[in-house]
Every structure is written in structure tokens, then in C-alpha cells.
Design an enzyme around this catalytic site. Structure first.
Site, PDB file in Angstrom:
ATOM      1  N   ARG A   1       4.790   4.913   7.787  1.00 57.30           N
ATOM      2  CA  ARG A   1       4.822   6.013   6.820  1.00 57.30           C
ATOM      3  C   ARG A   1       4.581   7.362   7.513  1.00 57.30           C
ATOM      4  O   ARG A   1       5.182   8.369   7.148  1.00 57.30           O
ATOM      5  CB  ARG A   1       3.777   5.787   5.729  1.00 57.30           C
ATOM      6  CG  ARG A   1       4.127   4.643   4.802  1.00 57.30           C
ATOM      7  CD  ARG A   1       3.165   4.557   3.647  1.00 57.30           C
ATOM      8  NE  ARG A   1       2.773   3.177   3.392  1.00 57.30           N
ATOM      9  CZ  ARG A   1       2.003   2.794   2.402  1.00 57.30           C
ATOM     10  NH1 ARG A   1       1.516   3.684   1.561  1.00 57.30           N
ATOM     11  NH2 ARG A   1       1.685   1.521   2.238  1.00 57.30           N
TER      12      ARG A   1
ATOM     13  N   ARG B   1      -0.120   3.113  -9.040  1.00 60.47           N
ATOM     14  CA  ARG B   1      -1.437   3.662  -9.391  1.00 60.47           C
ATOM     15  C   ARG B   1      -1.522   5.137  -9.018  1.00 60.47           C
ATOM     16  O   ARG B   1      -1.979   5.969  -9.809  1.00 60.47           O
ATOM     17  CB  ARG B   1      -2.501   2.853  -8.640  1.00 60.47           C
ATOM     18  CG  ARG B   1      -3.876   3.471  -8.573  1.00 60.47           C
ATOM     19  CD  ARG B   1      -4.760   2.709  -7.598  1.00 60.47           C
ATOM     20  NE  ARG B   1      -4.301   2.814  -6.219  1.00 60.47           N
ATOM     21  CZ  ARG B   1      -4.640   3.789  -5.387  1.00 60.47           C
ATOM     22  NH1 ARG B   1      -5.452   4.745  -5.791  1.00 60.47           N
ATOM     23  NH2 ARG B   1      -4.199   3.809  -4.142  1.00 60.47           N
ATOM     24  N   ARG B   2      -1.067   5.485  -7.811  1.00 59.84           N
ATOM     25  CA  ARG B   2      -1.106   6.883  -7.379  1.00 59.84           C
ATOM     26  C   ARG B   2      -0.090   7.728  -8.150  1.00 59.84           C
ATOM     27  O   ARG B   2      -0.377   8.855  -8.549  1.00 59.84           O
ATOM     28  CB  ARG B   2      -0.815   6.979  -5.878  1.00 59.84           C
ATOM     29  CG  ARG B   2      -1.904   6.418  -4.981  1.00 59.84           C
ATOM     30  CD  ARG B   2      -1.513   6.619  -3.531  1.00 59.84           C
ATOM     31  NE  ARG B   2      -2.484   6.062  -2.606  1.00 59.84           N
ATOM     32  CZ  ARG B   2      -2.161   5.286  -1.560  1.00 59.84           C
ATOM     33  NH1 ARG B   2      -0.887   4.972  -1.340  1.00 59.84           N
ATOM     34  NH2 ARG B   2      -3.099   4.833  -0.762  1.00 59.84           N
TER      35      ARG B   2
ATOM     36  N   ARG C   1      -0.622 -10.537   9.543  1.00 56.82           N
ATOM     37  CA  ARG C   1       0.598  -9.744   9.634  1.00 56.82           C
ATOM     38  C   ARG C   1       0.617  -9.047  10.991  1.00 56.82           C
ATOM     39  O   ARG C   1      -0.429  -8.810  11.597  1.00 56.82           O
ATOM     40  CB  ARG C   1       0.641  -8.725   8.507  1.00 56.82           C
ATOM     41  CG  ARG C   1       0.765  -9.325   7.136  1.00 56.82           C
ATOM     42  CD  ARG C   1       0.358  -8.371   6.037  1.00 56.82           C
ATOM     43  NE  ARG C   1       1.207  -7.192   5.971  1.00 56.82           N
ATOM     44  CZ  ARG C   1       0.977  -6.149   5.197  1.00 56.82           C
ATOM     45  NH1 ARG C   1      -0.102  -6.134   4.423  1.00 56.82           N
ATOM     46  NH2 ARG C   1       1.797  -5.123   5.171  1.00 56.82           N
TER      47      ARG C   1
ATOM     48  N   LYS D   1      -6.823  -6.096  -1.590  1.00 51.40           N
ATOM     49  CA  LYS D   1      -5.962  -5.442  -2.576  1.00 51.40           C
ATOM     50  C   LYS D   1      -4.549  -6.010  -2.567  1.00 51.40           C
ATOM     51  O   LYS D   1      -3.802  -5.825  -3.535  1.00 51.40           O
ATOM     52  CB  LYS D   1      -5.932  -3.926  -2.342  1.00 51.40           C
ATOM     53  CG  LYS D   1      -5.245  -3.501  -1.062  1.00 51.40           C
ATOM     54  CD  LYS D   1      -5.220  -1.989  -0.915  1.00 51.40           C
ATOM     55  CE  LYS D   1      -4.546  -1.547   0.376  1.00 51.40           C
ATOM     56  NZ  LYS D   1      -3.149  -1.989   0.488  1.00 51.40           N
ATOM     57  N   ASP D   2      -4.159  -6.702  -1.484  1.00 50.29           N
ATOM     58  CA  ASP D   2      -2.814  -7.280  -1.399  1.00 50.29           C
ATOM     59  C   ASP D   2      -2.732  -8.695  -1.958  1.00 50.29           C
ATOM     60  O   ASP D   2      -1.649  -9.283  -2.005  1.00 50.29           O
ATOM     61  CB  ASP D   2      -2.338  -7.312   0.068  1.00 50.29           C
ATOM     62  CG  ASP D   2      -2.058  -5.927   0.613  1.00 50.29           C
ATOM     63  OD1 ASP D   2      -1.749  -5.025  -0.192  1.00 50.29           O
ATOM     64  OD2 ASP D   2      -2.149  -5.737   1.842  1.00 50.29           O
TER      65      ASP D   2
ATOM     66  N   THR E   1       4.647   8.058  -1.538  1.00 44.34           N
ATOM     67  CA  THR E   1       3.840   6.908  -1.942  1.00 44.34           C
ATOM     68  C   THR E   1       4.665   6.020  -2.857  1.00 44.34           C
ATOM     69  O   THR E   1       5.478   6.515  -3.639  1.00 44.34           O
ATOM     70  CB  THR E   1       2.542   7.317  -2.676  1.00 44.34           C
ATOM     71  OG1 THR E   1       1.800   6.135  -3.000  1.00 44.34           O
ATOM     72  CG2 THR E   1       2.841   8.078  -3.962  1.00 44.34           C
TER      73      THR E   1
ATOM     74  N   CYS F   1       2.072  -6.246 -10.130  1.00 42.62           N
ATOM     75  CA  CYS F   1       2.163  -5.224  -9.079  1.00 42.62           C
ATOM     76  C   CYS F   1       2.770  -3.918  -9.582  1.00 42.62           C
ATOM     77  O   CYS F   1       2.662  -2.899  -8.913  1.00 42.62           O
ATOM     78  CB  CYS F   1       2.938  -5.755  -7.877  1.00 42.62           C
ATOM     79  SG  CYS F   1       4.714  -5.804  -8.102  1.00 42.62           S
TER      80      CYS F   1
ATOM     81  N   SER G   1       1.606  -6.004  11.861  1.00 44.00           N
ATOM     82  CA  SER G   1       1.556  -4.543  11.934  1.00 44.00           C
ATOM     83  C   SER G   1       0.328  -4.098  12.728  1.00 44.00           C
ATOM     84  O   SER G   1      -0.661  -4.839  12.825  1.00 44.00           O
ATOM     85  CB  SER G   1       1.494  -3.946  10.526  1.00 44.00           C
ATOM     86  OG  SER G   1       0.216  -4.173   9.945  1.00 44.00           O
TER      87      SER G   1
ATOM     88  N   ARG H   1       7.328   3.022   1.528  1.00 45.19           N
ATOM     89  CA  ARG H   1       6.587   1.806   1.837  1.00 45.19           C
ATOM     90  C   ARG H   1       6.549   1.600   3.336  1.00 45.19           C
ATOM     91  O   ARG H   1       7.077   2.385   4.102  1.00 45.19           O
ATOM     92  CB  ARG H   1       7.237   0.607   1.131  1.00 45.19           C
ATOM     93  CG  ARG H   1       6.951   0.605  -0.367  1.00 45.19           C
ATOM     94  CD  ARG H   1       6.917  -0.785  -0.970  1.00 45.19           C
ATOM     95  NE  ARG H   1       6.474  -1.789  -0.020  1.00 45.19           N
ATOM     96  CZ  ARG H   1       7.281  -2.702   0.538  1.00 45.19           C
ATOM     97  NH1 ARG H   1       8.555  -2.763   0.220  1.00 45.19           N
ATOM     98  NH2 ARG H   1       6.805  -3.565   1.392  1.00 45.19           N
ATOM     99  N   GLY H   2       5.914   0.518   3.731  1.00 44.20           N
ATOM    100  CA  GLY H   2       5.732   0.237   5.145  1.00 44.20           C
ATOM    101  C   GLY H   2       4.282   0.448   5.531  1.00 44.20           C
ATOM    102  O   GLY H   2       3.497   1.015   4.776  1.00 44.20           O
ATOM    103  N   ASN H   3       3.914  -0.007   6.724  1.00 46.44           N
ATOM    104  CA  ASN H   3       2.524   0.156   7.152  1.00 46.44           C
ATOM    105  C   ASN H   3       2.229   1.634   7.433  1.00 46.44           C
ATOM    106  O   ASN H   3       3.134   2.473   7.431  1.00 46.44           O
ATOM    107  CB  ASN H   3       2.215  -0.740   8.365  1.00 46.44           C
ATOM    108  CG  ASN H   3       3.089  -0.392   9.568  1.00 46.44           C
ATOM    109  OD1 ASN H   3       3.112   0.735  10.035  1.00 46.44           O
ATOM    110  ND2 ASN H   3       3.820  -1.377  10.071  1.00 46.44           N
TER     111      ASN H   3
END
Length: 310
Positions: free
Chosen positions: A156, A132-133, A11, A82-83, A128, A243, A13, A150-152
């Protein structure tokens, strides 16, 4: 036979490219004669700022990367483990070549006012999009408000500076990869914020018929990380978490080499929390992951997961 040139797809980013630089540095140390090139791609997950489930979940971050690999435009992909979805197999023809030594699995709070999580006043907006969070904060800090973000990591942080949220939760490993660990005002223990499956692990993926690349990069793998990742991904595979599932957990190899796996399943509102933890003993990592998943299924995890739209 070692490869002479390895084209690494990633990616585009800043964080993803920093991850590639780690791989290039470790490869250069292990095989000084091997040349590397970077093939950046922008994934649909990077372009889309809405609900990930509408794009097919976490696979939105890996599809274009996998395609470049399978089409022969690249030889190696660097993914955050994790992705990579665990509820379905890797694309046919792909395999994991190595898991790098694991980074920090914890989450960090970033508050411009320098407060800890417990010091944040009622109504504070936490940026966030991780279910999960959101579920864990709803359980432990229901007076705080989560706003989708969202976003890298860099994007954020820009949104935080623009006032889109009052504070952020980001992975410690992500802050380290972009060279900004100093921004963390509090690092949350795994007991307070259980991490996602595969947290802090970089996975190297290549075509399973590409023997030269496999042979060249396999030496970058870390055995303890492989054991932890194997247990965690089998756990998620058996649970068939998607997800939108508030599922968290991590395996850890202790000082004596003993492997343990702790995992949780939540309702999105955090009002119900299922917990399980086991030590491997004579179990291999995959069997440990299966055993912990079964323990949570016995507590009703299937009903919790199936009751959440995805």
C-alpha cells in the site's frame, strides 16, 4: 512436555514474517531450548486484489495457513486476530493456544504533505478498502474520497508513492511491525476512528490434539488480551457480522482490572451510526460481548447488517 521443534506457518508478507519473528523471540526467551522453523505460504487473500467478499471474506487470509496446520506441515500458525472470522467457528481440530500482549489498536494517517485528517482538502483520495474506515470517514469527513486499496502495508505504501491515492490509513501496529512508525503524520484516537474487532492482537493457533505445542506456547499468552479478545469475538459472533459489515469495536482492561467494551455499527454511507458501551462488572468477558451485541441489536443492527450484500 515441551516441544523440541516448532514449525511456524505464516503468510509470506514482510509484516506477517515480522510477526513470526516476535513469536520466535518470545519463545526463545521462555523456552531457550526450543528450535523454530518458518513455513511461509501465500494465501488467496494475498494474491487477490479485488473485493474480499468474492473470496469468502476475511477467511481468505487464513485458509491456506490453517490447511498447512491441519495437514501436519506446520505446528503453529500466527494470525492477526482481526483477520480470523468470528461469525463461524475455527476449522475443526484447531484451537487458540495464546493471544500475545496487545499492540496499539489505533489507525494512523499517512499524508506525504504532513497534514492531519482535518487539514486534508476536499476531494483528497484516501487509500483504504476497510468498510469500517470508509463508513466512519463518510460520517465525519464526507468531503474526502476513499479509493479501494488492498495488499500488505508495504504494498500500500508503494501504491501511495505511485500516486494511486493522496493519503493512506493504516494500522499503527502494522507500521510498527514493518519498522516504519515514523511515517504516521497523525495517530487517530479510538473515538475518532473506532478500530476493528481484534485489532493489534496476534493469535497463536495450533492443532487441539498437539499437546506438546499447546503446552510450550501457552505461556506466551497475556491474560488481559485474552479477556479483551474473548469479549470482542463473542460480540462479533452474536452480531454475525461479515467482512462487508461496517462493524467496529474494542474492549479494554482498565487500571483497576475493570473490562469495558465499546462498539459501533454503521451504514456504509456513514449516515446512521449505532453505539453501545458497557462495563463488565460481574459479567465474564463472553457475557459482556453478548450484552453489547444485544444492545446494538435492540437499536436495529440486524437490519443494518442484513441490508449489506456479502
Amino acid at each position: 512436555m515441551a516441544a523440541e521443534l516448532i514449525r511456524i506457518v505464516s503468510r509470506s508478507s514482510p509484516m506477517a514474517l515480522a510477526q513470526v519473528e516476535r513469536v520466535r523471540a518470545e519463545l526463545a526467551a521462555l523456552h531457550p531450548g526450543v528450535r523454530t522453523e518458518v513455513v511461509p505460504v501465500t494465501t488467496s487473500g494475498d494474491r487477490w486484489m479485488g473485493d474480499l467478499a468474492r473470496l469468502g471474506g476475511k477467511g481468505a487470509f487464513t485458509k491456506e495457513v490453517d490447511r498447512a496446520l491441519l495437514d501436519g506441515h506446520a505446528d503453529l500458525a500466527v494470525h492477526c486476530l482481526k483477520d480470523i472470522p468470528a461469525d463461524r467457528p475455527l476449522p475443526e481440530g484447531c484451537t487458540f493456544a495464546a493471544y500475545l500482549k496487545r499492540d496499539d489498536v489505533r489507525d494512523a494517517l499517512i499524508d506525504p504533505a504532513g497534514r492531519t485528517l482535518d487539514e486534508l482538502p476536499e476531494g483528497t483520495r484516501i487509500g483504504t478498502s476497510a468498510v469500517r474506515r470508509v463508513a466512519q470517514l463518510a460520517s465525519t469527513h464526507p468531503h474526502l474520497s476513499c479509493v479501494p486499496m488492498r495488499g500488505n502495508a508495504n504494498r500500500r505504501l508503494d501504491k501511495l508513492a505511485a500516486g494511486d491515492a493522496d493519503a493512506l490509513l493504516l494500522a499503527v501496529s502494522g507500521l510498527e511491525r514493518i519498522g516504519r512508525p515514523d511515517l504516521a503524520t497523525e495517530v487517530l484516537s479510538t473515538e475518532r476512528m473506532c478500530p476493528p474487532i481484534g485489532a493489534g492482537i496476534l493469535a497463536l493457533q495450533c492443532r487441539e490434539d498437539d499437546r506438546a505445542t499447546l503446552d510450550t506456547v501457552s505461556g506466551l499468552g497475556d491474560r488481559d488480551t485474552w479477556r479483551e479478545a474473548t469479549a470482542e469475538r463473542m460480540f462479533l459472533h452474536v452480531l454475525q457480522g461479515h467482512c462487508n459489515s461496517p462493524v467496529a469495536g474494542y474492549a479494554r482492561v482498565g487500571r483497576t482490572g475493570e473490562l469495558a467494551l465499546r462498539a459501533c455499527v454503521f451504514t456504509p454511507d456513514g449516515k446512521r451510526v449505532l453505539n453501545a458501551q458497557e462495563w463488565a462488572g460481574p459479567l465474564d468477558p463472553a457475557t459482556l460481548g453478548m450484552s453489547v451485541a444485544v444492545a446494538l441489536l435492540r437499536q436495529g443492527a440486524r437490519e443494518l447488517i442484513d441490508g449489506i450484500a456479502h
